[in-house]
Scaffold this active site. Structure first.
Site, PDB file in Angstrom:
ATOM      1  N   GLU A 101       5.866   8.784  11.488  1.00  0.00           N
ATOM      2  CA  GLU A 101       4.876   9.326  10.558  1.00  0.00           C
ATOM      3  C   GLU A 101       5.511  10.321   9.591  1.00  0.00           C
ATOM      4  O   GLU A 101       6.512  10.963   9.913  1.00  0.00           O
ATOM      5  CB  GLU A 101       3.752  10.025  11.328  1.00  0.00           C
ATOM      6  CG  GLU A 101       2.950   9.044  12.157  1.00  0.00           C
ATOM      7  CD  GLU A 101       1.730   9.659  12.809  1.00  0.00           C
ATOM      8  OE1 GLU A 101       0.784   8.930  13.059  1.00  0.00           O
ATOM      9  OE2 GLU A 101       1.739  10.870  13.072  1.00  0.00           O
ATOM     10  N   CYS A 114       6.697  16.205   4.439  1.00  0.00           N
ATOM     11  CA  CYS A 114       7.137  16.555   5.792  1.00  0.00           C
ATOM     12  C   CYS A 114       7.612  15.254   6.440  1.00  0.00           C
ATOM     13  O   CYS A 114       6.829  14.312   6.604  1.00  0.00           O
ATOM     14  CB  CYS A 114       5.967  17.162   6.552  1.00  0.00           C
ATOM     15  SG  CYS A 114       6.338  17.510   8.275  1.00  0.00           S
ATOM     16  N   CYS A 121      10.501  12.541  20.368  1.00  0.00           N
ATOM     17  CA  CYS A 121      11.340  13.738  20.464  1.00  0.00           C
ATOM     18  C   CYS A 121      11.604  14.026  21.937  1.00  0.00           C
ATOM     19  O   CYS A 121      10.703  13.897  22.761  1.00  0.00           O
ATOM     20  CB  CYS A 121      10.622  14.929  19.822  1.00  0.00           C
ATOM     21  SG  CYS A 121      11.598  16.446  19.883  1.00  0.00           S
ATOM     22  N   CYS A 125       7.982  20.129  23.703  1.00  0.00           N
ATOM     23  CA  CYS A 125       7.233  21.368  23.468  1.00  0.00           C
ATOM     24  C   CYS A 125       5.790  21.084  23.878  1.00  0.00           C
ATOM     25  O   CYS A 125       5.234  20.033  23.518  1.00  0.00           O
ATOM     26  CB  CYS A 125       7.297  21.784  22.000  1.00  0.00           C
ATOM     27  SG  CYS A 125       8.976  22.094  21.446  1.00  0.00           S
ATOM     28  N   CYS A 128       2.841  20.102  21.483  1.00  0.00           N
ATOM     29  CA  CYS A 128       3.169  19.116  20.445  1.00  0.00           C
ATOM     30  C   CYS A 128       2.926  17.687  20.926  1.00  0.00           C
ATOM     31  O   CYS A 128       3.405  17.289  21.996  1.00  0.00           O
ATOM     32  CB  CYS A 128       4.635  19.297  20.061  1.00  0.00           C
ATOM     33  SG  CYS A 128       5.230  18.000  18.974  1.00  0.00           S
ATOM     34  N   SER A 200      14.441  22.175  10.004  1.00  0.00           N
ATOM     35  CA  SER A 200      13.769  23.060  10.968  1.00  0.00           C
ATOM     36  C   SER A 200      14.195  22.696  12.388  1.00  0.00           C
ATOM     37  O   SER A 200      14.185  21.527  12.761  1.00  0.00           O
ATOM     38  CB  SER A 200      12.263  22.882  10.820  1.00  0.00           C
ATOM     39  OG  SER A 200      11.592  23.619  11.809  1.00  0.00           O
ATOM     40  N   SER A 223      11.797  27.352  14.746  1.00  0.00           N
ATOM     41  CA  SER A 223      10.461  27.388  15.323  1.00  0.00           C
ATOM     42  C   SER A 223      10.546  28.306  16.546  1.00  0.00           C
ATOM     43  O   SER A 223      11.000  27.897  17.604  1.00  0.00           O
ATOM     44  CB  SER A 223      10.105  25.946  15.711  1.00  0.00           C
ATOM     45  OG  SER A 223       8.783  25.855  16.031  1.00  0.00           O
ATOM     46  N   LEU A 224      10.135  29.565  16.371  1.00  0.00           N
ATOM     47  CA  LEU A 224      10.384  30.583  17.407  1.00  0.00           C
ATOM     48  C   LEU A 224       9.255  30.592  18.454  1.00  0.00           C
ATOM     49  O   LEU A 224       9.491  30.442  19.634  1.00  0.00           O
ATOM     50  CB  LEU A 224      10.536  31.952  16.726  1.00  0.00           C
ATOM     51  CG  LEU A 224      11.016  33.106  17.585  1.00  0.00           C
ATOM     52  CD1 LEU A 224      12.374  32.822  18.212  1.00  0.00           C
ATOM     53  CD2 LEU A 224      11.071  34.394  16.768  1.00  0.00           C
ATOM     54  N   ASN A 299      -2.341  23.792  16.472  1.00  0.00           N
ATOM     55  CA  ASN A 299      -3.120  22.609  16.106  1.00  0.00           C
ATOM     56  C   ASN A 299      -3.344  21.638  17.256  1.00  0.00           C
ATOM     57  O   ASN A 299      -3.831  20.543  17.045  1.00  0.00           O
ATOM     58  CB  ASN A 299      -2.393  21.841  15.007  1.00  0.00           C
ATOM     59  CG  ASN A 299      -2.453  22.570  13.702  1.00  0.00           C
ATOM     60  OD1 ASN A 299      -3.510  22.982  13.277  1.00  0.00           O
ATOM     61  ND2 ASN A 299      -1.312  22.746  13.071  1.00  0.00           N
ATOM     62  N   CYS A 341       1.099  20.434  11.857  1.00  0.00           N
ATOM     63  CA  CYS A 341       2.260  20.635  12.730  1.00  0.00           C
ATOM     64  C   CYS A 341       1.873  20.422  14.188  1.00  0.00           C
ATOM     65  O   CYS A 341       0.863  20.944  14.643  1.00  0.00           O
ATOM     66  CB  CYS A 341       2.776  22.057  12.605  1.00  0.00           C
ATOM     67  SG  CYS A 341       3.373  22.421  10.991  1.00  0.00           S
TER      68      CYS A 341
END
Ligand code: SF4
Length: 357
Positions: A101, A114, A121, A125, A128, A200, A223-224, A299, A341
């Site tokens: 995507e 983006c 991945c 996380c 996500c 990122s 991305s902290l 999100n 995100c």
């Protein structure tokens, strides 16, 4: 997701070749070196989709290119546009059947693409959707670039910014990511200024050092998402391998070596990282770094990972602003079409399940 096997007759995508590869090829074919630049410009500056259209090449060379390569384009499977903010999400099918995507985000005069760097991945996380897929495979440079070419064609406009914040961890597909960014950020290629291209990372430290040592001209974001190691380990398992202190050390190395600013992305998750104390700690740990902070309310659809209330978000923001004035609160663009995100891929999964029932 089961991949569909690529046909044996599939030709190699010319978009996977760098300008240096093209030069070497022209040499091998006994063509003058400037032909490489002509092909490169035809593909990226003019966005030609056939060799036939690159008319400053000889007929023979066009034929030879056509016999050897394809100018691949992703197959558009789906596209959704947000009624609220015009954010557009695209679902593409790669030549071997996998799906990825990409998203277009409009904000004032900015048009940001983006893009994805991997199918899925491996980093898991917790907030996500992509992380839930696991890693299916890396994208090639050409497949990363195809997303940009395709979206530019669709909106008949070029992006003002490109962020590698779609599916995947860019630092775990470093070579392909940098090779694609070189083409996109080359004035004779796609032609975007390199600082408008942001890579990122969720904190893959060796990638940050490599990026700094190679003096890459692109922007860097981390991305902290938490400044507490225990919390970060819970929400981002990568933190077990790369703790915050070492991550910030790498960030400092990058800013000092490059003289550039680094962006910290901070996804606000209720009950995890959004108290006033968290805000103070965030400022304390980052104030001496040349940096800015983007705060993004979470999100995720997962009930465990929810955004804090508007009031809590405002307090967090003020607590950071009081001390540094380097914070921006990003709106949750594309929320209702699952394009924000942390949401990529979830909607496809749901749609698939629906269509099976
Ligand atoms: S947030 Fe980024 S790094 Fe983490 S799982 Fe999702 S895609 Fe991977």
């Amino acid at each position: 997701m089961k991949p569909i096997e690529a046909k044996e007759t599939d030709k190699k995508s010319i978009l996977d070749l760098s300008v240096d590869d093209l030069r070497a090829l022209m040499k091998q074919w006994g063509e003058p070196a400037y032909r490489a630049r002509q092909i490169y410009e035809g593909l990226y500056k003019h966005g030609h989709k056939s060799f036939e259209a690159i008319t400053n090449l000889s007929k023979d060379l066009r034929q030879k290119l056509n016999d050897t390569f394809t100018i691949r384009r992703l197959r558009q499977v789906d596209a959704v546009t947000s009624a609220k903010d015009e954010t557009r999400k695209f679902l593409w099918q790669l030549h071997d059947g996998y799906k990825i995507e990409s998203v277009i985000i409009y904000e004032g005069k900015r048009t940001t693409f983006c893009i994805s760097s991997q199918v899925g991945c491996p980093l898991d996380c917790k907030f996500c959707a992509t992380g839930k897929m696991g890693l299916l495979r890396n994208l090639t440079p050409g497949e990363i670039i195809e997303q940009v070419l395709q979206m530019s064609e669709i909106i008949e406009n070029r992006p003002s910014n490109i962020v590698y914040m779609g599916m995947g961890e860019p630092m775990l597909n470093y070579e392909a990511v940098i090779a694609s960014a070189r083409v996109l950020g080359d004035m004779e290629g796609f032609g975007l200024a390199p600082r408008r291209i942001t890579i990122s990372t969720s904190g893959v430290i060796p990638g940050i050092y490599r990026f700094a040592d190679e003096e890459q001209p692109f922007s860097l974001a981390i991305s902290l998402n938490s400044v507490d190691d225990e919390v970060r380990k819970q929400i981002m398992p990568i933190s077990k391998k790369y703790p915050i202190e070492k991550l910030l050390h790498a960030a400092r190395y990058y800013t000092e070596k490059s003289g550039r600013l680094i962006t910290f992305e901070y996804v606000l998750l209720d009950k995890f990282n959004s108290t006033q104390q968290d805000a103070r700690k965030l400022v304390k740990l980052t104030h001496s770094l040349k940096s800015k902070i983007n705060v993004i309310p979470c999100n995720s659809d997962d009930p465990l990972y929810r955004p804090p209330s508007k009031e809590k978000t405002a307090v967090f923001r003020e607590s950071v602003n009081d001390r540094s004035r380097r914070i921006t609160l990003r709106k949750r663009k594309g929320w209702e079409i699952q394009a924000a995100c942390g949401q990529l891929y979830a909607e496809n999964e749901k749609r698939k399940k629906k269509s099976k029932n």
